[in-house]
Design a protein around this motif. Structure first.
Motif, PDB file in Angstrom:
ATOM      1  N   GLY A  33       0.800  -1.219   0.000  1.00 55.63           N
ATOM      2  CA  GLY A  33       0.000   0.000   0.000  1.00 55.63           C
ATOM      3  C   GLY A  33       0.831   1.267   0.000  1.00 55.63           C
ATOM      4  N   ILE A  34       2.113   1.171  -0.350  1.00 58.90           N
ATOM      5  CA  ILE A  34       2.974   2.353  -0.384  1.00 58.90           C
ATOM      6  C   ILE A  34       3.735   2.393  -1.700  1.00 58.90           C
ATOM      7  CG2 ILE A  34       3.292   2.417   2.108  1.00 58.90           C
ATOM      8  CD1 ILE A  34       6.051   1.180   1.695  1.00 58.90           C
ATOM      9  N   ILE A  35       4.174   3.588  -2.066  1.00 58.49           N
ATOM     10  CA  ILE A  35       5.047   3.767  -3.220  1.00 58.49           C
ATOM     11  C   ILE A  35       6.476   3.783  -2.716  1.00 58.49           C
ATOM     12  CG2 ILE A  35       5.721   5.312  -5.082  1.00 58.49           C
ATOM     13  CD1 ILE A  35       2.850   6.248  -5.248  1.00 58.49           C
ATOM     14  N   ASN A  36       7.267   2.840  -3.182  1.00 57.12           N
ATOM     15  CA  ASN A  36       8.639   2.699  -2.707  1.00 57.12           C
ATOM     16  C   ASN A  36       9.558   3.604  -3.529  1.00 57.12           C
ATOM     17  OD1 ASN A  36      11.056   1.909  -1.632  1.00 57.12           O
ATOM     18  ND2 ASN A  36      11.042  -0.125  -2.543  1.00 57.12           N
ATOM     19  N   PHE A  37       9.898   4.757  -2.978  1.00 56.54           N
ATOM     20  CA  PHE A  37      10.759   5.692  -3.687  1.00 56.54           C
ATOM     21  C   PHE A  37      12.193   5.177  -3.789  1.00 56.54           C
ATOM     22  CE2 PHE A  37       7.240   8.396  -2.464  1.00 56.54           C
ATOM     23  CZ  PHE A  37       7.083   9.216  -3.573  1.00 56.54           C
ATOM     24  N   ALA A  38      12.522   4.150  -3.024  1.00 57.43           N
ATOM     25  CA  ALA A  38      13.874   3.583  -3.077  1.00 57.43           C
ATOM     26  C   ALA A  38      14.000   2.469  -4.105  1.00 57.43           C
ATOM     27  CB  ALA A  38      14.275   3.058  -1.699  1.00 57.43           C
ATOM     28  N   GLN A  39      12.934   2.190  -4.861  1.00 58.65           N
ATOM     29  CA  GLN A  39      12.970   1.043  -5.758  1.00 58.65           C
ATOM     30  C   GLN A  39      14.071   1.166  -6.804  1.00 58.65           C
ATOM     31  OE1 GLN A  39      10.830  -1.661  -5.263  1.00 58.65           O
ATOM     32  NE2 GLN A  39      12.322  -2.604  -6.627  1.00 58.65           N
ATOM     33  N   ALA A  40      14.262   2.363  -7.354  1.00 61.69           N
ATOM     34  CA  ALA A  40      15.309   2.545  -8.356  1.00 61.69           C
ATOM     35  C   ALA A  40      16.696   2.358  -7.748  1.00 61.69           C
ATOM     36  CB  ALA A  40      15.193   3.931  -8.993  1.00 61.69           C
ATOM     37  N   GLU A  41      16.837   2.732  -6.475  1.00 57.08           N
ATOM     38  CA  GLU A  41      18.141   2.567  -5.836  1.00 57.08           C
ATOM     39  C   GLU A  41      18.421   1.094  -5.550  1.00 57.08           C
ATOM     40  OE1 GLU A  41      19.803   5.479  -5.814  1.00 57.08           O
ATOM     41  OE2 GLU A  41      17.911   6.074  -6.715  1.00 57.08           O
ATOM     42  N   PHE A  42      17.386   0.325  -5.185  1.00 56.49           N
ATOM     43  CA  PHE A  42      17.559  -1.119  -5.062  1.00 56.49           C
ATOM     44  C   PHE A  42      18.093  -1.689  -6.378  1.00 56.49           C
ATOM     45  CE2 PHE A  42      14.038  -1.939  -1.657  1.00 56.49           C
ATOM     46  CZ  PHE A  42      14.789  -1.205  -0.746  1.00 56.49           C
ATOM     47  N   ALA A  43      17.479  -1.257  -7.494  1.00 53.50           N
ATOM     48  CA  ALA A  43      17.868  -1.759  -8.804  1.00 53.50           C
ATOM     49  C   ALA A  43      19.294  -1.341  -9.134  1.00 53.50           C
ATOM     50  CB  ALA A  43      16.897  -1.236  -9.865  1.00 53.50           C
ATOM     51  N   MET A  44      19.629  -0.089  -8.828  1.00 54.87           N
ATOM     52  CA  MET A  44      20.975   0.413  -9.127  1.00 54.87           C
ATOM     53  C   MET A  44      22.037  -0.363  -8.365  1.00 54.87           C
ATOM     54  SD  MET A  44      23.349   2.427  -7.321  1.00 54.87           S
ATOM     55  CE  MET A  44      22.332   3.377  -6.207  1.00 54.87           C
ATOM     56  N   VAL A  45      21.797  -0.624  -7.087  1.00 56.34           N
ATOM     57  CA  VAL A  45      22.758  -1.389  -6.296  1.00 56.34           C
ATOM     58  C   VAL A  45      22.892  -2.799  -6.861  1.00 56.34           C
ATOM     59  CG1 VAL A  45      23.198  -2.410  -4.032  1.00 56.34           C
ATOM     60  CG2 VAL A  45      22.445  -0.036  -4.193  1.00 56.34           C
ATOM     61  N   GLY A  46      21.779  -3.394  -7.280  1.00 57.07           N
ATOM     62  CA  GLY A  46      21.848  -4.716  -7.894  1.00 57.07           C
ATOM     63  C   GLY A  46      22.713  -4.726  -9.142  1.00 57.07           C
ATOM     64  N   ALA A  47      22.617  -3.662  -9.957  1.00 56.13           N
ATOM     65  CA  ALA A  47      23.459  -3.574 -11.151  1.00 56.13           C
ATOM     66  C   ALA A  47      24.928  -3.430 -10.773  1.00 56.13           C
ATOM     67  CB  ALA A  47      23.013  -2.396 -12.012  1.00 56.13           C
ATOM     68  N   PHE A  48      25.201  -2.682  -9.714  1.00 55.39           N
ATOM     69  CA  PHE A  48      26.584  -2.554  -9.253  1.00 55.39           C
ATOM     70  C   PHE A  48      27.129  -3.904  -8.778  1.00 55.39           C
ATOM     71  CE2 PHE A  48      26.609   2.157  -8.977  1.00 55.39           C
ATOM     72  CZ  PHE A  48      27.906   2.377  -9.408  1.00 55.39           C
ATOM     73  N   VAL A  49      26.290  -4.672  -8.090  1.00 58.07           N
ATOM     74  CA  VAL A  49      26.724  -5.993  -7.630  1.00 58.07           C
ATOM     75  C   VAL A  49      27.029  -6.889  -8.833  1.00 58.07           C
ATOM     76  CG1 VAL A  49      26.012  -8.078  -6.402  1.00 58.07           C
ATOM     77  CG2 VAL A  49      25.500  -5.821  -5.443  1.00 58.07           C
ATOM     78  N   ALA A  50      26.163  -6.826  -9.856  1.00 56.57           N
ATOM     79  CA  ALA A  50      26.417  -7.608 -11.072  1.00 56.57           C
ATOM     80  C   ALA A  50      27.734  -7.181 -11.720  1.00 56.57           C
ATOM     81  CB  ALA A  50      25.260  -7.440 -12.054  1.00 56.57           C
ATOM     82  N   TRP A  51      27.959  -5.858 -11.792  1.00 57.36           N
ATOM     83  CA  TRP A  51      29.221  -5.366 -12.362  1.00 57.36           C
ATOM     84  C   TRP A  51      30.415  -5.871 -11.553  1.00 57.36           C
ATOM     85  CZ3 TRP A  51      33.003  -2.439 -10.054  1.00 57.36           C
ATOM     86  CH2 TRP A  51      34.010  -1.966 -10.889  1.00 57.36           C
ATOM     87  N   GLN A  52      30.272  -5.896 -10.217  1.00 55.65           N
ATOM     88  CA  GLN A  52      31.377  -6.332  -9.368  1.00 55.65           C
ATOM     89  C   GLN A  52      31.701  -7.799  -9.603  1.00 55.65           C
ATOM     90  OE1 GLN A  52      33.170  -4.172  -6.838  1.00 55.65           O
ATOM     91  NE2 GLN A  52      34.418  -5.804  -7.698  1.00 55.65           N
ATOM     92  N   PHE A  53      30.670  -8.632  -9.696  1.00 51.21           N
ATOM     93  CA  PHE A  53      30.900 -10.045  -9.986  1.00 51.21           C
ATOM     94  C   PHE A  53      31.601 -10.210 -11.335  1.00 51.21           C
ATOM     95  CE2 PHE A  53      27.248 -11.278  -7.023  1.00 51.21           C
ATOM     96  CZ  PHE A  53      28.112 -11.746  -6.050  1.00 51.21           C
TER      97      PHE A  53
END
Length: 294
Positions: A33-53
């Motif tokens: 029931g909320i809009i997660n304003f951090a959703q894009a940051e979750f995605a960005m961190v995930g991309a950084f983790v993929a880049w690190q691997f």
């Protein structure tokens, strides 16, 4: 005609990206029931983790897959630690402030770990462009479109054909009745946050070759995703995907054919869409009006 076709094709490609990110917003909204304003940051961190691997030597597809697995646990942990303790009766203002705080923490945390310089991210499918009539489409852009379609099919199967998906739908439709029926609503909400983080990581990893990897890379994309979410309907996952494509096409056409907009002012199109939909049809194109007792 060639220019029109090219802008349409590019709009569909970017619109698929907006729609997929909007889908993650809709999933969290339906569950919590909320809009997660951090959703894009979750995605960005995930991309950084993929880049690190990948930087450590893993093939890019394996790196993205491993990052998606970790993202599931990261998204689930965020809901468990920061949202669940407040309960479903917490005020929207409080929850919004928490998601804004998470956005700042993840953004600055990524900058602290990887710094704020831009990095190149490998394409998952490189090679000559694909010809679509008079227009051309890069293979990476085609991968984005294909990924959005695959995500839609997988979610449809999950929600329509599996017990977990049916329980999720029941929990969203009537949490109180679902709880009385023995459905673990809280646990399903946590799973949904994890699923949204997984999709976000895939989206960010596919977009990173074009946007370049850096902590603020999805800020503009999030604005378009909000527009798609509002246009499609806050409670409609299919609407988010369709509306994302609409937003992408309209944005490209407006930037090309409307004088004074151009590439530097295209973000205003997303804001115009948000305001227009809220004024004319608040429930969005695919949403339904909610009836509440007062």
């Amino acid at each position: 005609m060639q220019l029109l076709m090219q802008q349409m094709v590019d709009g569909i490609a970017w619109g698929s990206l907006y729609g997929a990110l909007a889908l993650t917003l809709v999933l969290v909204y339906r569950a919590s029931g909320i809009i997660n304003f951090a959703q894009a940051e979750f995605a960005m961190v995930g991309a950084f983790v993929a880049w690190q691997f990948h930087d450590w030597g893993a093939p890019i597809l394996l790196a993205i897959g491993a990052a998606m697995v970790l993202s599931f646990f990261g998204g689930a942990a965020a809901e468990l630690i920061f949202v669940r303790p407040l309960g479903r009766n917490a005020s929207h203002f409080t929850l919004i402030i928490i998601t804004l705080g998470l956005m700042l923490v993840f953004n600055n945390g990524a900058g602290w770990v990887w710094d704020f310089s831009t990095r190149s991210f490998p394409e998952i499918w490189s090679g000559p462009v694909l010809n679509i009539g008079p227009a051309v489409l890069s293979r990476q852009a085609f991968a984005i479109i294909a990924a959005a379609g695959i995500i839609a099919v997988i979610l449809y199967v999950i929600f329509q054909r599996t017990r977990v998906g049916l329980a999720m739908r029941a929990a969203v439709g009537n949490p109180e009745s679902a709880t009385l029926s023995g459905i673990g609503v809280a646990n399903l909400t946590t799973i949904t946050w994890g699923m949204a983080a997984v999709i976000g990581t895939l989206v960010a990893s596919l977009a990173a070759p074009q946007l370049f990897l850096q902590p603020n890379m999805l800020f503009t994309t999030l604005i378009y995703a909000f527009a798609a979410m509002i246009l499609g309907g806050l409670n409609s996952p299919p609407g988010a995907l369709v509306a994302g494509i609409i937003v992408g096409v309209v944005e490209n056409l407006a930037g090309t054919y409307i004088p004074g907009i151009g590439n530097d002012f295209k973000q205003a199109i997303a804001l115009v869409i948000i305001i227009g939909v809220l004024v004319v049809r608040p429930q969005g194109l695919f949403g339904k009006k909610e009836v509440a007792r007062v």
